[in-house]
Design a protein around this motif. Sequence first.
Motif, PDB file in Angstrom:
ATOM      1  N   UNK A  69       0.827  -1.213   0.000  1.00 18.49           N
ATOM      2  CA  UNK A  69       0.000   0.000   0.000  1.00 18.49           C
ATOM      3  C   UNK A  69       0.857   1.257   0.000  1.00 18.49           C
ATOM      4  N   UNK A  70       2.038   1.188   0.616  1.00 20.44           N
ATOM      5  CA  UNK A  70       2.952   2.333   0.605  1.00 20.44           C
ATOM      6  C   UNK A  70       3.502   2.579  -0.799  1.00 20.44           C
ATOM      7  N   UNK A  71       3.734   1.504  -1.554  1.00 19.09           N
ATOM      8  CA  UNK A  71       4.129   1.671  -2.955  1.00 19.09           C
ATOM      9  C   UNK A  71       3.009   2.371  -3.720  1.00 19.09           C
ATOM     10  N   UNK A  72       1.775   1.929  -3.476  1.00 19.66           N
ATOM     11  CA  UNK A  72       0.622   2.550  -4.131  1.00 19.66           C
ATOM     12  C   UNK A  72       0.527   4.032  -3.781  1.00 19.66           C
ATOM     13  N   UNK A  73       0.720   4.369  -2.519  1.00 17.95           N
ATOM     14  CA  UNK A  73       0.645   5.770  -2.079  1.00 17.95           C
ATOM     15  C   UNK A  73       1.627   6.638  -2.854  1.00 17.95           C
ATOM     16  N   UNK A  74       2.866   6.152  -2.995  1.00 14.43           N
ATOM     17  CA  UNK A  74       3.880   6.925  -3.719  1.00 14.43           C
ATOM     18  C   UNK A  74       3.617   6.923  -5.223  1.00 14.43           C
ATOM     19  N   UNK A  75       3.195   5.773  -5.735  1.00 15.85           N
ATOM     20  CA  UNK A  75       2.999   5.613  -7.177  1.00 15.85           C
ATOM     21  C   UNK A  75       1.894   6.523  -7.714  1.00 15.85           C
ATOM     22  N   UNK A  76       0.898   6.809  -6.897  1.00 19.03           N
ATOM     23  CA  UNK A  76      -0.231   7.623  -7.332  1.00 19.03           C
ATOM     24  C   UNK A  76       0.157   9.066  -7.637  1.00 19.03           C
TER      25      UNK A  76
END
Length: 425
Positions: A71-78
């Motif tokens: 989810x932290x990857x998703x947060x940054x990726x967005x």
Amino acid sequence: MRGTSIASSPSTSHRTVAERRPSVVGGAMIIGGTIVGAGMFSLPVMMSGLWFQGSLAVLVLSWFCTLHSGLMILEANLNYRPGASFSTITRDLIGRRWSLFNGATLVFVLYILTYAYISASGSVIRHTAHNLGLEISSRNGGLVFALAVALVVWLSTAAVSRITTLVFGAKILAFFLTFGGLLGHVQPQVLLDRGNPQPDYLPYLFMTLPFCLTSFGFHGNVPSLMKHYGKDPQRIRNCLLIGTLIALVLYTVWMLCTMGTLPRDQFKDIARQGGTIDVLISALGSMLNSARVDLLLTLFSNFAVACSFLGVTLGLFDYIADSLGFDDSPRGRLKSALVTFAPPIGCALIWPEGFILAIGFAGLAATVWAVITPALLAHASRKRFASPLYRVWGGTPMIVLVLLFGLANALAHLLYSFDLLPVWR
């Protein structure tokens, strides 16, 4: 009438667009299929020293931390364009040096896992062919399987999603048919290890961490999901949550069936024989003396390898395409496919029996890009972007927890590599 027709058009158009949005089920199947693959067959072998209760606790901890690192990857990726990979995000947020280091560990892990699944597929196909009265080598079986997966990945992410959904559905069906039978053979005294008057489990706790971390490896697919869904954090979050929960449930049932059927000491012999899928299936089949269970286990192992193989190689494929600047045309995708599949196929042809060894080597590098880097990305992303589209709950303490989990995994893998941790063999 005409006014009514015109007024209703935007609504109709909106419904049509909504109906065409990719389903969460497909994304969850990619995540679940990536996780629940051939790696699950190594879990009872590598965690037999800790046994069932301790293994379950470590699995839950690993699921919780890896889900939140994803989810932290998703947060940054967005905060970046759809299709931007780890390379782009890490270089911008943390710096070029860490990006190179992180990229090296990511490519190493995905290549190692791709090689491991080619090796595992060769073992499974050899076992399947033998049951059908045919003889095929592990090398040839793995090569044919790898080429079939390469074709699907070359076609598109949507093709991977559709094929994975079909195969994962078949795998779930085979799973319940198989383990419905196995659950009837679970013996409480075996599951609780009551035959051992002085059980010693804790010394084997630390060595299980890297294998559990590798068994929840889906992080390379987060940028692929954003490329597939666009900037829709809730849908992607649901894909990650559902997919990882499915994996946790299936792992729990698998550990229950194997550790409730085979005595703890028998896993020593399985490990001495290499701990490969066909060895474990043969041990279960001989213990139960059931041709039906052996057949279902063989079918399940084929579906498991296919699902995980597709998911892992999709993540590697998209990373290579982004890093090397290959476009999404058929020619560009062919270049990405060649770089993705040629090196691990070559290794599998030279060393066809390296499944357990490869899974173990993936643990240390996976700690970097699947746990430590996501936590650093979330921290850097929050400092730079004031109003992100999505933020993982828990604040700084959650980032610290994920970092500590990653450091514990790295230390455990180093100690294990230098034979400084006890192994149940």
